[in-house]
Scaffold this motif. Sequence first.
Motif, short mmCIF file in Angstrom:
data_model
loop_
_atom_site.label_atom_id
_atom_site.label_comp_id
_atom_site.label_asym_id
_atom_site.label_seq_id
_atom_site.Cartn_x
_atom_site.Cartn_y
_atom_site.Cartn_z
N ARG A 191 29.60 24.00 13.50
CA ARG A 191 29.27 23.20 12.31
C ARG A 191 30.16 23.59 11.14
NH1 ARG A 191 24.71 25.21 11.36
NH2 ARG A 191 23.53 23.95 12.85
N MET A 192 30.31 24.90 10.96
CA MET A 192 31.12 25.41 9.86
C MET A 192 32.58 24.97 10.00
SD MET A 192 32.10 29.36 9.16
CE MET A 192 32.98 29.31 10.74
N MET A 193 33.12 25.01 11.23
CA MET A 193 34.52 24.66 11.43
C MET A 193 34.76 23.17 11.23
SD MET A 193 36.31 27.26 11.69
CE MET A 193 37.78 26.30 11.99
N VAL A 194 33.80 22.33 11.65
CA VAL A 194 33.95 20.90 11.41
C VAL A 194 33.99 20.61 9.91
CG1 VAL A 194 32.83 18.65 11.64
CG2 VAL A 194 32.95 20.17 13.61
N ILE A 195 33.10 21.25 9.16
CA ILE A 195 33.08 21.06 7.70
C ILE A 195 34.39 21.54 7.09
CG2 ILE A 195 31.97 21.78 5.55
CD1 ILE A 195 29.33 21.93 7.10
N ALA A 196 34.87 22.71 7.53
CA ALA A 196 36.12 23.26 6.98
C ALA A 196 37.30 22.35 7.29
CB ALA A 196 36.36 24.65 7.56
N VAL A 197 37.35 21.83 8.49
CA VAL A 197 38.46 20.94 8.86
C VAL A 197 38.42 19.65 8.05
CG1 VAL A 197 39.32 19.46 10.73
CG2 VAL A 197 38.80 21.86 11.18
N VAL A 198 37.21 19.11 7.84
CA VAL A 198 37.09 17.87 7.07
C VAL A 198 37.52 18.08 5.62
CG1 VAL A 198 35.44 16.20 6.15
CG2 VAL A 198 35.32 16.87 8.55
N ILE A 199 37.03 19.16 4.99
CA ILE A 199 37.38 19.40 3.58
C ILE A 199 38.87 19.68 3.45
CG2 ILE A 199 37.00 20.91 1.60
CD1 ILE A 199 34.16 21.34 2.56
N ALA A 200 39.41 20.48 4.36
CA ALA A 200 40.86 20.74 4.32
C ALA A 200 41.64 19.45 4.54
CB ALA A 200 41.23 21.77 5.39
N GLY A 201 41.10 18.55 5.36
CA GLY A 201 41.74 17.26 5.55
C GLY A 201 41.72 16.41 4.28
N VAL A 202 40.62 16.48 3.54
CA VAL A 202 40.54 15.77 2.26
C VAL A 202 41.61 16.29 1.31
CG1 VAL A 202 39.12 15.39 0.22
CG2 VAL A 202 38.09 15.23 2.49
N LEU A 262 31.51 13.84 0.09
CA LEU A 262 30.28 13.78 0.87
C LEU A 262 30.29 12.62 1.87
CD1 LEU A 262 27.61 14.60 -1.88
CD2 LEU A 262 28.49 16.10 -0.08
N VAL A 263 30.88 11.50 1.48
CA VAL A 263 31.01 10.37 2.41
C VAL A 263 31.88 10.76 3.59
CG1 VAL A 263 31.99 8.07 2.70
CG2 VAL A 263 30.56 8.56 0.71
N TRP A 264 32.97 11.47 3.30
CA TRP A 264 33.86 11.93 4.36
C TRP A 264 33.12 12.87 5.31
CZ3 TRP A 264 39.50 11.60 2.75
CH2 TRP A 264 40.34 11.67 3.86
N LEU A 265 32.31 13.76 4.73
CA LEU A 265 31.52 14.68 5.55
C LEU A 265 30.47 13.94 6.38
CD1 LEU A 265 30.94 17.70 3.13
CD2 LEU A 265 32.26 17.71 5.25
N PHE A 266 29.88 12.91 5.81
CA PHE A 266 28.87 12.14 6.53
C PHE A 266 29.49 11.44 7.75
CE2 PHE A 266 26.65 8.07 7.26
CZ PHE A 266 25.39 8.55 7.56
N ILE A 267 30.68 10.90 7.56
CA ILE A 267 31.37 10.25 8.68
C ILE A 267 31.63 11.27 9.79
CG2 ILE A 267 33.51 9.13 9.39
CD1 ILE A 267 33.61 7.85 6.60
N ALA A 268 32.09 12.47 9.40
CA ALA A 268 32.33 13.51 10.39
C ALA A 268 31.03 13.93 11.07
CB ALA A 268 32.99 14.72 9.73
N TYR A 269 29.95 13.99 10.29
CA TYR A 269 28.65 14.39 10.83
C TYR A 269 28.17 13.42 11.90
CZ TYR A 269 23.66 15.53 10.87
OH TYR A 269 22.39 15.87 11.26
N ARG A 270 28.35 12.15 11.65
CA ARG A 270 27.82 11.14 12.58
C ARG A 270 28.72 10.92 13.80
NH1 ARG A 270 23.90 7.53 11.01
NH2 ARG A 270 24.14 6.87 13.18
N PHE A 271 30.03 11.03 13.60
CA PHE A 271 30.94 10.58 14.66
C PHE A 271 31.87 11.66 15.18
CE2 PHE A 271 30.16 6.95 11.75
CZ PHE A 271 29.41 6.16 12.60
N ASN A 272 31.63 12.93 14.82
CA ASN A 272 32.61 13.95 15.20
C ASN A 272 32.76 14.11 16.71
OD1 ASN A 272 31.04 16.71 16.05
ND2 ASN A 272 29.84 15.54 14.58
#
Length: 396
Positions: A175-186, A72-82
């Motif tokens: 929005r969906m693709m940013v989330i998918a890229v972040v989770i796949a990156g994790v 969730l922290v990783w997603l928050f960083i992507a949410y704020r600064f993507n």
Amino acid sequence: MQAFGLYTHIRANRIRSGFLLAGLFLLIYVMVFAGALVVEAFAYGEPPLDVILARAFRDLIAAFPWATIAALVWLFIAYRFNRGIIALATGAHPVTRAEEPKLYQLLENLCISRGLTMPRLYIMESPVLNAFASGMNEKQYAVTVTRGLMEALDDQEMEAVLAHELTHIRNGDVRMMVIAVVIAGVISFFGEILFRSLTRMSFGAGGIRMPRRSSNGDRKGGGGGALVAILIAVALIVLSWLLSQVIRFALSRAREYLADAGAVELTKNPDAMISALLKIDGRGELPSAPSAVMEMCIDNPRSGFTDLFATHPSIASRVDRLVRFAGGRMPELPPPTKEASGDSTDTGAEPHAGPWGTALPEGSAQQPGPGQSSSQSQGSIPQGPWGPLFPPGGGR
């Protein structure tokens, strides 16, 4: 495409994408379990495999909240600064109405026609032909186009491309693709850490090291339990990574067809979308852009073996759907010129190569396209190699 059919497909794709994202998130915990197996295999003598699995499952339960918080922290960083991260990675810069009045007005008119909030407009100073949308909410949404795209496309084609990207925003794709890229990156990051840790533990300074074996391991029936646990962990890591990539590809491929259809719905001009795609085909590779950005582009070209891992359907299949379902027509090829065909008296001259393929020589009969009879391909209607350029009785 009828509105009912289009919106039904969009709703079905959102539900399907939600399940895919949930599956992608679950893969994080599979990776945590794999890490627990590695730790347990090296931490204690060599107990039986069932003991190692039980301990690893207990570790997973203990690590569950921490893994969730980290994701969730990783997603928050992507949410704020993507948006800033993407602009930094691509070198794109924002433009105003005063700097690019024509492009800005095309985008603004499309937004007004559907009551959409105007996204920020960015330009990449690159000669390639591509565009993408980004952002996680209305304050962050942005549409980025390359300078090469602006120079190669006419106003109607550019409007179709902008409508394609706005459809991605309206459908929630970006929005969906940013989330998918972040989770796949994790998952990729955690998998790499596990492999490096496993390598360090197995190949120390003194050579290959196996998990510690207890003095009475054979009497306990441990045997190769630790080795089997490590093999299971490696299999889970590889499987999780592969599934994360497959889910990303599935999410990307489905959304492009719907965005093309949405662009036609916005502009009422399928021919412009077709001609724009044909001009972009094979000219959209951004050498400096990371793969995550290319997945968001209107085209992410792949060829040969790498096409198996393509995130986008081929331009040919997208154009085919627009022709079959959206009432689009393939563009007419330009006539051959002296420079291209050589001396007009030379019957052996090569056919003129147009921007979408090889034109037919002068005087040759044009072939009817898919679904076109010979009678339909003749007459006063402008003819292209795939059939009439415009429907009888009207233009675009």
